[in-house]
Design an enzyme around this catalytic site. Structure first.
Site, PDB file in Angstrom:
ATOM      1  N   HIS A   1      -6.025   5.459  22.853  1.00  0.00           N
ATOM      2  CA  HIS A   1      -7.315   4.792  22.694  1.00  0.00           C
ATOM      3  C   HIS A   1      -8.122   5.430  21.562  1.00  0.00           C
ATOM      4  O   HIS A   1      -8.070   6.648  21.359  1.00  0.00           O
ATOM      5  CB  HIS A   1      -8.111   4.831  23.995  1.00  0.00           C
ATOM      6  CG  HIS A   1      -7.720   3.750  24.957  1.00  0.00           C
ATOM      7  ND1 HIS A   1      -8.004   3.803  26.293  1.00  0.00           N
ATOM      8  CD2 HIS A   1      -7.057   2.570  24.768  1.00  0.00           C
ATOM      9  CE1 HIS A   1      -7.541   2.714  26.898  1.00  0.00           C
ATOM     10  NE2 HIS A   1      -6.965   1.953  25.985  1.00  0.00           N
TER      11      HIS A   1
ATOM     12  N   HIS B   1      -3.368   5.211  33.488  1.00  0.00           N
ATOM     13  CA  HIS B   1      -4.327   4.728  32.485  1.00  0.00           C
ATOM     14  C   HIS B   1      -3.709   3.707  31.532  1.00  0.00           C
ATOM     15  O   HIS B   1      -3.942   2.522  31.668  1.00  0.00           O
ATOM     16  CB  HIS B   1      -4.936   5.890  31.718  1.00  0.00           C
ATOM     17  CG  HIS B   1      -6.114   5.501  30.882  1.00  0.00           C
ATOM     18  ND1 HIS B   1      -7.240   4.941  31.418  1.00  0.00           N
ATOM     19  CD2 HIS B   1      -6.335   5.585  29.548  1.00  0.00           C
ATOM     20  CE1 HIS B   1      -8.111   4.687  30.453  1.00  0.00           C
ATOM     21  NE2 HIS B   1      -7.589   5.064  29.305  1.00  0.00           N
TER      22      HIS B   1
ATOM     23  N   HIS C   1      -9.742   3.643  34.948  1.00  0.00           N
ATOM     24  CA  HIS C   1     -10.347   4.958  35.157  1.00  0.00           C
ATOM     25  C   HIS C   1     -10.509   5.159  36.658  1.00  0.00           C
ATOM     26  O   HIS C   1     -10.672   4.203  37.416  1.00  0.00           O
ATOM     27  CB  HIS C   1     -11.725   5.041  34.495  1.00  0.00           C
ATOM     28  CG  HIS C   1     -11.683   5.046  33.008  1.00  0.00           C
ATOM     29  ND1 HIS C   1     -11.496   6.189  32.266  1.00  0.00           N
ATOM     30  CD2 HIS C   1     -11.812   4.041  32.100  1.00  0.00           C
ATOM     31  CE1 HIS C   1     -11.522   5.891  30.977  1.00  0.00           C
ATOM     32  NE2 HIS C   1     -11.705   4.591  30.849  1.00  0.00           N
TER      33      HIS C   1
ATOM     34  N   ASP D   1     -11.219   6.119  21.179  1.00  0.00           N
ATOM     35  CA  ASP D   1     -12.212   7.147  21.509  1.00  0.00           C
ATOM     36  C   ASP D   1     -11.558   8.481  21.867  1.00  0.00           C
ATOM     37  O   ASP D   1     -12.263   9.464  22.122  1.00  0.00           O
ATOM     38  CB  ASP D   1     -13.120   6.671  22.649  1.00  0.00           C
ATOM     39  CG  ASP D   1     -12.366   6.441  23.952  1.00  0.00           C
ATOM     40  OD1 ASP D   1     -11.228   5.953  23.905  1.00  0.00           O
ATOM     41  OD2 ASP D   1     -12.923   6.750  25.027  1.00  0.00           O
TER      42      ASP D   1
ATOM     43  N   HIS E   1     -16.734  13.007  29.396  1.00  0.00           N
ATOM     44  CA  HIS E   1     -16.438  11.575  29.312  1.00  0.00           C
ATOM     45  C   HIS E   1     -17.182  10.789  30.376  1.00  0.00           C
ATOM     46  O   HIS E   1     -16.600  10.123  31.232  1.00  0.00           O
ATOM     47  CB  HIS E   1     -14.917  11.351  29.443  1.00  0.00           C
ATOM     48  CG  HIS E   1     -14.462   9.989  28.975  1.00  0.00           C
ATOM     49  ND1 HIS E   1     -14.613   8.859  29.729  1.00  0.00           N
ATOM     50  CD2 HIS E   1     -13.851   9.591  27.842  1.00  0.00           C
ATOM     51  CE1 HIS E   1     -14.117   7.823  29.083  1.00  0.00           C
ATOM     52  NE2 HIS E   1     -13.649   8.230  27.923  1.00  0.00           N
TER      53      HIS E   1
ATOM     54  N   HIS F   1      -3.869  10.100  24.857  1.00  0.00           N
ATOM     55  CA  HIS F   1      -3.426   8.706  24.793  1.00  0.00           C
ATOM     56  C   HIS F   1      -3.972   8.050  23.528  1.00  0.00           C
ATOM     57  O   HIS F   1      -4.720   8.663  22.768  1.00  0.00           O
ATOM     58  CB  HIS F   1      -3.827   7.935  26.044  1.00  0.00           C
ATOM     59  CG  HIS F   1      -5.301   7.814  26.273  1.00  0.00           C
ATOM     60  ND1 HIS F   1      -6.075   8.860  26.730  1.00  0.00           N
ATOM     61  CD2 HIS F   1      -6.160   6.763  26.113  1.00  0.00           C
ATOM     62  CE1 HIS F   1      -7.324   8.471  26.851  1.00  0.00           C
ATOM     63  NE2 HIS F   1      -7.410   7.196  26.473  1.00  0.00           N
TER      64      HIS F   1
END
Length: 747
Positions: A67, A160, A400, A69, A422, A65
């Site tokens: 994001h 998410h 999450h 991070d 994670h 995805h």
């Protein structure tokens, strides 16, 4: 069964949240899963540990995805290393990621860095690098299967954020599921993650919230809207730090609906301070098919992201921003490490009427994480200390999974191995310990082996050994129309091939349909010396092979088809050609038959049964004349040859047996020999030998040998008469060996 080793090397997000990046290696294939950056560090310090790997060896890079991070290191990895593999993500992920990375690049430049990488080595990539990276990205739809070299992979919806995906990989018959960040809860615009029906051998899953259990969505929304309403009702300003795209759209939907339901709030402005606001709206309109049924139905009536009470601010000058009255501002970035959100916080923090709502997961080493602990004083961007008097409320909309959702998902997919990533170390350890108990309890009920659980550090490789399955899939016409199940012992004729670690069987003529292989034939030819007669050759072939055909060509040559014409043996019509031509289509079976045919041909020339036909004396003299020149070829003297052979036969018999009478003119030999030669012993004592020679006459037996020669040829017929069968056979063998040495014999 042989075994193979699969390894997973975390380059980031091992016992931490941030810079998700993992290298999966199996059967010579390397797949990188995500390529993020740590929001709490700057420059190269925030990158995954790429020095642990050879980027050129990475075959695939899969991004779950958009994001930061999970994806912000992508341009650096594709443009600043030797990576030459392929990059895949969903359509929506690529569309949003372009906007996110351009905004991230802008923020890096705002921190005082130039666009020249040579001047500032901490600048990870330039605008040009970003453009080149975007060109290399390939797109994948949910559930569509992509094959690259030895890897087959497909994507599932992960919830998410818009376009988020889980990836299922199949390598060498083994399945690996990488969840990335996923959500098992429906919200206002996204559906929850799917649960794959395929049981993975390895599950790599997030452990962000450990064993924490979320409040219900209704409870979280009530806390969020109630906090915003309280702050602005008291005349304060509410800051909601968010990333420009992702969970911000969910929060905007909630707050716009809350404002509609509360007319007293209509005069209070809500600002969405983002340069990406308009572009974000366009992306969400384009990819509405990635959202849940509620949003898709709402799109038929109007755009649900066209908010009534929320105004976009493409740009904001914080110093000149009119914030005298109550207001709500959504500003990026979500971790408050820089940008508009940090500047507004520095300005509003001393006022107790103001408030900050941390609505997402707060990463370690960021201002958002620091605020969650409600410190008394904070540092501004300029490094000055100031009191923190504003209120801070943490309510998670990070999408999450919590412990219960993560547990149910792991139990449902039922993997053999689980690697936790994670998550902070303490949260990850609590989750691992809780899952050990869950799997042990289930094992007691089901007698199933519990999975092995791992929580590796960054740079610590996890090694898993798998047995290599031996199985083959029947394809093509071999598999079509078969009504009878194949049982053990049934014959299945086809060609077996291995492609991408999968073994298959099909008919040989269908091989080009399933592979790039083409069926060809190798024609083998062999010249075999042969001086025998055709009748003898025919006799031996018929005795050896069950199927022999014979034909004669127009040039007079004779051809024999052997073993259903798999082999062809040709005898030339030219009598001076003393060789046969053996030809066949090369194959393991035909090669073996050809070896047998060659052995048969050689035996046919030396066997006792061929003397009559094949034995021919040399038609020239081997002696030199008196002048030292070779004698000229002349007429064969068969009488001399006959006498010579009989004379040699007599000499041999005298050397082998006790008494021999010979009649060379008639070709008759009378041989006296012991009845039981097995009793004869060789003794060193001469006296003992003399005693043995005084045997009585009744121990002797007479064998009569008659040799009949053909007229005008070298063939001979042997007749042996003897009262004792054993002695007769012994004499016969001696004569046979002699004439075999002189030429072929027919007995």
């Amino acid at each position: 069964m042989s075994s193979t080793v699969m390894s997973v090397l975390p380059l980031g997000s091992g016992k931490e949240v941030g810079r998700s990046c993992h290298l999966l290696s199996y059967l010579g294939t390397n797949v990188m899963l995500d390529c993020g950056i740590h929001p709490g560090y700057e420059g190269t310090d925030g990158l995954p540990d790429f020095k642990l790997i050879d980027p050129e060896s990475v075959d695939l890079l899969l991004v779950t995805h958009f994001h930061l991070d999970h994806a912000a290191s992508l341009p650096y990895f594709t443009e600043r290393t030797d990576f030459k593999g392929r990059v895949f993500m969903t359509h929506a992920t690529k569309a949003v990621l372009q906007l996110m990375l351009r905004d991230y690049l802008r923020l890096m430049n705002m921190r005082g860095r130039t666009r020249d990488v040579s001047d500032q080595p901490d600048v990870l990539y330039t605008e040009e690098d970003l453009n080149n990276c975007m060109k290399k990205i390939e797109l994948i739809d949910y559930h569509s299967v992509v094959q690259h070299k030895n890897v087959k992979f497909w994507a599932y919806n992960a919830g998410h954020v818009l376009g988020a995906a889980m990836f299922m990989l199949e390598i060498g018959g083994r399945h690996v599921l990488y969840t990335g960040d996923y959500s098992m809860e429906d919200d206002r615009h996204l559906a929850k993650a799917e649960i794959p029906k395929i049981k993975p051998d390895l599950l790599i899953t997030e452990s962000t919230y450990g064993i924490q259990v979320h409040q219900t969505r209704e409870e979280r929304e009530a806390i969020f809207t109630g906090t915003v309403g309280r702050i602005v009702s008291e005349g304060g300003r509410c800051l909601i730090p968010v990333f420009a795209l992702g969970r911000a759209q969910e929060l905007l939907l909630i707050l716009d609906e809350y404002w509609q339901a509360n007319p007293a709030l209509h005069t209070i402005p809500i600002w969405y301070a983002s340069k990406l606001a308009t572009k974000a709206l366009r992306v969400y309109q384009t990819y509405v098919n990635f959202m849940n049924v509620r949003i898709r139905q709402a799109m038929d009536l109007g755009n649900p992201f066209q908010f009534r009470y929320i105004k976009n601010l493409k740009s904001i000058d914080v110093d000149n921003f009119d914030d005298r009255g109550p207001s709500v501002v959504f500003a990026s970035p979500g971790m408050l490490q820089s940008g508009v959100s940090r500047k507004l916080f520095d300005r509003w923090a001393p006022d107790p009427k103001n408030g900050v709502i941390i609505a997402g997961y707060a990463v370690e080493n960021t201002m958002a994480k620091e605020l969650a602990n409600e410190p008394e004083d904070v540092l501004t961007l300029e490094g000055k200390s100031q009191p923190r008097n504003c209120s801070v409320v943490v309510v998670s909309f990070s999408a999450h999974v919590d412990y219960l959702q993560n547990r149910d998902f792991m139990l449902a997919v039922d993997p053999s191995h689980i690697i936790f990533v994670h998550g902070q170390q303490h949260e990850m350890r609590r989750l691992r310990d809780a899952m050990k108990i869950e799997f042990k309890d289930r094992a007691k009920k089901t007698k199933a082996e519990p999975p092995r659980l791992y929580m590796p550090d960054n740079g610590r490789k996890v090694m898993m050994r798998f047995t290599q399955r031996k199985e083959a899939v029947v394809m093509g016409s071999l598999a079509i129309g078969g009504t009878k199940d194949i049982e053990e012992g049934d014959e299945l004729k086809g060609v077996m091939f291995t492609q991408n670690f999968a073994t298959r069987i099909c008919k040989i003529e269908e091989l080009p349909m399933y592979t790039q292989l083409r069926v060809g034939k190798v024609k083998s030819k062999l010249h075999v010396p042969f001086i025998g007669a055709l009748d003898t050759l025919r006799l031996f072939l018929l005795e050896m092979f069950s199927s022999v055909t014979e034909s004669k060509s127009s040039d007079g040559s004779i051809s024999f088809g052997l073993h259903s014409d798999e082999l062809e043996l040709i005898r030339s019509s030219d009598p001076s050609t003393r060789k046969l031509l053996l030809q066949w289509d090369a194959s393991p079976v035909n090669d073996m038959l050809a070896d047998a045919a060659v052995a048969l041909i050689m035996h046919a020339q030396t066997s006792a049964a061929t003397i009559r036909v094949t034995s021919r004396p040399c038609n020239h003299s081997g002696d030199d004349d008196e002048g030292g020149r070779k004698a000229k070829k002349g007429k064969v003297d068969w009488k001399t040859i006959k006498e010579s052979r009989l004379k040699k036969a007599g000499e041999m018999l005298k050397e082998q047996f006790r008494d021999v009478e010979e009649d060379l003119e008639n070709g008759v030999f009378k041989v006296m020999c012991l009845r039981n030669p097995a009793l004869i012993e060789v003794l060193e004592d001469d006296d003992e030998v003399a005693k043995k020679e005084e045997k009585k006459d009744e121990d002797l037996v007479l064998c009569e040998v008659t040799c009949e020669f053909e007229d005008g040829g070298g063939g001979v017929r042997l007749r042996v008469k003897c009262e004792d069968e054993v002695q007769g056979k012994l004499v016969q063998d001696c004569m046979r060996q002699l004439f075999e040495a002189l030429g072929a014999i027919d007995v």
